[in-house]
Design a protein around this motif. Sequence first.
Motif, short mmCIF file in Angstrom:
data_model
loop_
_atom_site.label_atom_id
_atom_site.label_comp_id
_atom_site.label_asym_id
_atom_site.label_seq_id
_atom_site.Cartn_x
_atom_site.Cartn_y
_atom_site.Cartn_z
N ARG A 45 0.84 -1.22 0.00
CA ARG A 45 0.00 0.00 0.00
C ARG A 45 0.87 1.25 0.00
O ARG A 45 0.60 2.20 -0.73
CB ARG A 45 -0.94 0.01 1.21
CG ARG A 45 -2.21 -0.78 1.02
CD ARG A 45 -3.22 -0.50 2.13
NE ARG A 45 -2.79 -1.01 3.42
CZ ARG A 45 -3.01 -2.24 3.86
NH1 ARG A 45 -3.65 -3.09 3.11
NH2 ARG A 45 -2.59 -2.61 5.04
N ARG A 46 1.92 1.24 0.83
CA ARG A 46 2.83 2.40 0.87
C ARG A 46 3.52 2.61 -0.47
O ARG A 46 3.63 3.73 -0.96
CB ARG A 46 3.88 2.23 1.98
CG ARG A 46 3.37 2.52 3.37
CD ARG A 46 4.51 2.61 4.39
NE ARG A 46 5.46 1.51 4.34
CZ ARG A 46 5.37 0.37 5.02
NH1 ARG A 46 4.36 0.17 5.83
NH2 ARG A 46 6.28 -0.57 4.90
N ALA A 49 1.00 4.00 -2.96
CA ALA A 49 0.73 5.41 -2.68
C ALA A 49 1.90 6.28 -3.10
O ALA A 49 1.71 7.35 -3.68
CB ALA A 49 0.44 5.60 -1.18
N HIS A 50 3.10 5.80 -2.87
CA HIS A 50 4.29 6.55 -3.27
C HIS A 50 4.39 6.63 -4.80
O HIS A 50 4.70 7.68 -5.36
CB HIS A 50 5.54 5.90 -2.68
CG HIS A 50 6.78 6.71 -2.84
ND1 HIS A 50 6.92 7.97 -2.32
CD2 HIS A 50 7.92 6.44 -3.50
CE1 HIS A 50 8.11 8.45 -2.65
NE2 HIS A 50 8.74 7.53 -3.37
N ALA A 52 1.94 6.56 -6.87
CA ALA A 52 0.89 7.44 -7.39
C ALA A 52 1.31 8.90 -7.37
O ALA A 52 0.75 9.72 -8.09
CB ALA A 52 -0.39 7.24 -6.57
N LEU A 53 2.31 9.24 -6.58
CA LEU A 53 2.78 10.62 -6.50
C LEU A 53 3.97 10.86 -7.42
O LEU A 53 4.58 11.93 -7.37
CB LEU A 53 3.19 10.93 -5.05
CG LEU A 53 2.08 10.83 -4.03
CD1 LEU A 53 2.63 11.05 -2.63
CD2 LEU A 53 0.97 11.83 -4.34
N ASP A 72 1.71 4.83 -10.90
CA ASP A 72 0.97 3.60 -10.61
C ASP A 72 0.21 3.06 -11.81
O ASP A 72 -0.59 2.15 -11.68
CB ASP A 72 0.03 3.82 -9.43
CG ASP A 72 -0.97 4.94 -9.65
OD1 ASP A 72 -0.85 5.69 -10.64
OD2 ASP A 72 -1.88 5.09 -8.81
#
Length: 112
Positions: A45-46, A49-50, A52-53, A72
């Motif tokens: 998940r981390r 999320a990373h 996606a940025l 992502d």
Amino acid sequence: MTGQGGEPSPLEKNRALLDWLEYQVVQVKNRIRELEIQEEQERRRREAAHAALRWKIQPQRSNATALLHRGDCTLYPMDGGFINREEAMIALAEPDIEPCEICRPDTGLVSG
């Protein structure tokens, strides 16, 4: 074999203790497996999320332009090689790089 006064013998007590300890070991091993799965899911998940940025560039192919993707985007999977927001904005300004039409990496990039 039962000891005096109907109490379990030392051997019976130790066998019962061994059974209990083996049960406890199984319980702890199961809990460790659960926690390992939870940690791996959280790590993923981390990472997602990373990613996606961040952004990534799919190199130009013989008859197609290069594409800018969100980090992502699964259309162009890769490990590493991500670029930051400023680099993505520069890439979008290049005439030979277009945004992916699926993940739309340009959405919010220029205005944000």
